[in-house]
Write an enzyme that holds these catalytic residues in place. Structure first.
Site, PDB file in Angstrom:
ATOM      1  N   SER A   9       0.873  -1.331   0.039  1.00 27.17           N
ATOM      2  CA  SER A   9       0.092  -0.039  -0.087  1.00 27.17           C
ATOM      3  C   SER A   9       0.921   1.174  -0.056  1.00 27.17           C
ATOM      4  O   SER A   9       2.118   0.957   0.414  1.00 27.17           O
ATOM      5  CB  SER A   9      -0.986  -0.032   1.295  1.00 27.17           C
ATOM      6  N   GLU A  11       1.224   5.372   0.704  1.00 25.90           N
ATOM      7  CA  GLU A  11       0.469   6.524   1.696  1.00 25.90           C
ATOM      8  C   GLU A  11       0.963   7.732   0.946  1.00 25.90           C
ATOM      9  O   GLU A  11       2.009   8.142   0.574  1.00 25.90           O
ATOM     10  CB  GLU A  11       1.172   6.655   3.054  1.00 25.90           C
ATOM     11  N   HIS A  71      -6.883   8.438   6.762  1.00 29.41           N
ATOM     12  CA  HIS A  71      -6.609   8.450   7.969  1.00 29.41           C
ATOM     13  C   HIS A  71      -7.699   9.133   8.831  1.00 29.41           C
ATOM     14  O   HIS A  71      -8.197  10.228   8.224  1.00 29.41           O
ATOM     15  CB  HIS A  71      -5.321   9.064   8.186  1.00 29.41           C
ATOM     16  N   ASP A 103      -1.652  13.405  16.318  1.00 35.26           N
ATOM     17  CA  ASP A 103      -0.660  14.352  17.091  1.00 35.26           C
ATOM     18  C   ASP A 103      -1.315  15.185  17.660  1.00 35.26           C
ATOM     19  O   ASP A 103      -2.113  15.848  16.807  1.00 35.26           O
ATOM     20  CB  ASP A 103       0.650  14.478  16.226  1.00 35.26           C
ATOM     21  N   PHE A 209      12.670  14.216  11.066  1.00 35.57           N
ATOM     22  CA  PHE A 209      11.343  13.485  11.353  1.00 35.57           C
ATOM     23  C   PHE A 209      11.495  12.334  12.134  1.00 35.57           C
ATOM     24  O   PHE A 209      10.712  12.160  13.043  1.00 35.57           O
ATOM     25  CB  PHE A 209      11.065  13.032   9.878  1.00 35.57           C
ATOM     26  N   HIS A 259       3.850  -0.977   3.770  1.00 31.26           N
ATOM     27  CA  HIS A 259       3.016   0.281   3.475  1.00 31.26           C
ATOM     28  C   HIS A 259       4.233   1.217   3.374  1.00 31.26           C
ATOM     29  O   HIS A 259       5.025   1.540   4.051  1.00 31.26           O
ATOM     30  CB  HIS A 259       2.300   0.584   4.858  1.00 31.26           C
TER      31      HIS A 259
END
Ligand code: FAD
Length: 278
Positions: A9, A11, A71, A103, A209, A259
């Site tokens: 998958s 994103e 999401h 978050d 990140f 993913h």
């Protein structure tokens, strides 16, 4: 590689500009749909800040041939607002959701967030089995977790509330993933935990990140990348090599699927996918 075909998958995040949206819909999506993923997913800004753009991208992608999973988190919204969004996703034919606590957006201070298990419960109560629910998992443990065992226990809580599968935060230590799977099995989790993989396209950004998410980039990778200095081509090639090897090891060792966090770019995800011969 295992006998069954691994689940793949991709994103995306909702772009902030028209040019970004155009690129995602007319370049990135068609290129990656050629790789026949099981689904695309579209992130939801912290605190629900991208509610409308996430819905917009999901709708645009839904018109085509591959499933899409928005999401979702409560963010700053109440049950009515989240319920309305679920109804809208149902109306346009969405069958999957990635359910998260999310978050804290800047400016939200220490506001209380709704845990993902409560969102899963809410979605199940409201929509029954309509959606396949995916949740987040952390092989290197969520940065706010009290300890390792409690984080695994809370993941189990998300499955007990009705989640069907999980996708991990990105990681580069393959041992952390397999150890985590063992701990999940010991805690009674019998649903698939897919590996979330971040291609090392822009090392400086990913390093920053990683610091925020508690994901660790091994020292040998950092030192190698630093050694390339401004030679971004070499950094890129090394990143492709390392992530291909990581994915290959995962799939060879029984990981049920991958993913890819594409960052709305075709490459290097397509290159890694091709190297894997998927
Ligand atoms: P939870 O599972 O609710 O866990 C949060 C923390 O609380 C953990 O430390 C856990 O140990 C603890 N905890 C869990 N349940 C309980 C409980 N019942 N009682 C007490 N403590 C508990 N963020 C976004 O904002 N938008 C996105 O689109 C997005 N997509 C993501 C996709 C994936 C695959 C992953 C792995 C992460 C994503 N994130 C996204 C990041 C995620 O929202 C953050 O990591 C967030 O801090 C935690 O979300 P969660 O759903 O894992 O939370």
């Amino acid at each position: 590689m295992s006998e069954t075909k691994p689940r793949i998958s991709f994103e995306f995040f909702p772009p902030k500009t028209d040019a970004g949206t155009d690129k995602l819909l007319n370049e990135v999506r068609p290129a990656l749909s050629g790789l026949q993923p099981e689904f695309f997913s579209v992130t939801y800004g912290a605190g629900g800040s991208t509610r409308d753009t996430t819905l917009g991208v999901v709708s645009a992608i839904r018109e085509k041939d591959i499933a899409v999973a928005p999401h979702l988190s409560f963010g700053g919204s109440n049950e009515n607002a989240v319920g309305d969004l679920l109804d809208e996703y149902k109306r346009i034919g969405v069958r999957r959701i990635v359910a998260l606590r999310g978050d804290r957006p800047s400016g939200m201070g220490g506001a209380t967030l709704v845990y993902a298990n409560e969102l899963v419960e809410f979605i199940r109560e409201r929509t029954g089995d309509h959606f396949h629910l995916e949740v987040a998992a952390y092989p290197e443990i969520h940065p706010e977790a009290k300890d390792y065992d409690s984080d695994v226990r809370f993941l189990k809580g998300k499955f007990d509330a009705g989640a069907d599968s999980a996708i991990t935060q990105f990681f580069y230590n393959v041992e952390s993933y397999f150890y985590f799977l063992d701990q999940c099995a010991a805690a009674g989790i019998d649903k698939p935990v897919y590996a979330g993989i971040m291609p090392l396209a822009n090392f400086a950004n990913i390093r920053r990140f990683a610091g925020n998410t508690g994901a660790e980039i091994p020292r040998w990778i950092c030192r190698r990348m630093e050694g390339y200095g401004d030679d971004s081509d070499s950094q890129y090639q090394f990143g492709v090599e390392v992530v291909t090897q990581l994915c290959q090891t995962l799939l060879d060792s029984g990981c049920p699927g991958i993913h890819f966090y594409t960052m709305n770019q075709v490459e290097p995800t397509r290159q890694i996918h091709s190297n894997l011969g998927l």
